[in-house]
Design an enzyme around this catalytic site. Structure first.
Site, PDB file in Angstrom:
ATOM      1  N   SER A  55     -47.756  22.187  25.659  1.00 41.85           N
ATOM      2  CA  SER A  55     -47.434  23.232  24.838  1.00 41.85           C
ATOM      3  C   SER A  55     -45.912  23.208  24.491  1.00 41.85           C
ATOM      4  CB  SER A  55     -48.010  24.543  25.354  1.00 41.85           C
ATOM      5  OG  SER A  55     -47.383  24.767  26.621  1.00 41.85           O
ATOM      6  N   CYS A  56     -45.055  22.552  25.075  1.00 44.22           N
ATOM      7  CA  CYS A  56     -43.661  22.579  25.192  1.00 44.22           C
ATOM      8  C   CYS A  56     -43.134  21.486  24.223  1.00 44.22           C
ATOM      9  CB  CYS A  56     -42.780  22.486  26.509  1.00 44.22           C
ATOM     10  SG  CYS A  56     -43.150  23.897  27.581  1.00 44.22           S
ATOM     11  N   ILE A  57     -42.397  21.917  23.261  1.00 44.60           N
ATOM     12  CA  ILE A  57     -41.675  20.942  22.220  1.00 44.60           C
ATOM     13  C   ILE A  57     -40.639  20.222  22.759  1.00 44.60           C
ATOM     14  CG2 ILE A  57     -40.929  20.622  20.086  1.00 44.60           C
ATOM     15  CD1 ILE A  57     -42.716  22.780  19.061  1.00 44.60           C
ATOM     16  N   PRO A  59     -45.389  20.542  30.173  1.00 43.60           N
ATOM     17  CA  PRO A  59     -46.415  20.701  29.400  1.00 43.60           C
ATOM     18  C   PRO A  59     -46.671  20.443  27.700  1.00 43.60           C
ATOM     19  CG  PRO A  59     -45.914  22.509  30.674  1.00 43.60           C
ATOM     20  CD  PRO A  59     -44.582  21.710  30.744  1.00 43.60           C
TER      21      PRO A  59
END
Length: 102
Positions: free
Chosen positions: A100-102, A98
């Site tokens: 939103s995941c770094i 995703p």
């Protein structure tokens, strides 16, 4: 690059995420889970099903959204998938990491 998972050559990216969802199977999921020291339970599989449904509907995924899904709460999500629950669970689900995941 290809990686042998559950006896099959599976195309993955440099982080180990499947490049082609059609190569995913429950056997592949169980093998990826083992790499993360997880034994998948029916509750894990409910989360994975939810993640795949969200991916198919092109709905962005966040930990907060999964925690409000009604499938698991945030605490349970972390218990099921410790060490980065969203990264780990999406990898096992065979979907891209995703945004939103770094």
């Amino acid at each position: 690059m290809n990686k042998v998972i559950a006896g099959r050559a599976i195309e993955v990216n440099e982080e180990g995420y499947l490049k082609n969802f059609s190569q995913w199977s429950t056997e592949v999921a169980h093998e990826i889970a083992k790499e993360h020291n997880l034994n998948l339970t029916p509750k894990h599989m409910k989360v994975i099903d939810y993640l795949q449904e969200q991916h198919k509907s092109e709905s962005p995924l966040t930990i907060r959204k999964v925690g409000k899904s009604g499938v698991v709460d945030i605490k349970e999500f972390y218990e099921l998938f410790p060490n980065g629950p969203l990264k780990t669970s999406t990898k096992i689900a065979g979907i891209p990491k995703p945004a939103s995941c770094i």
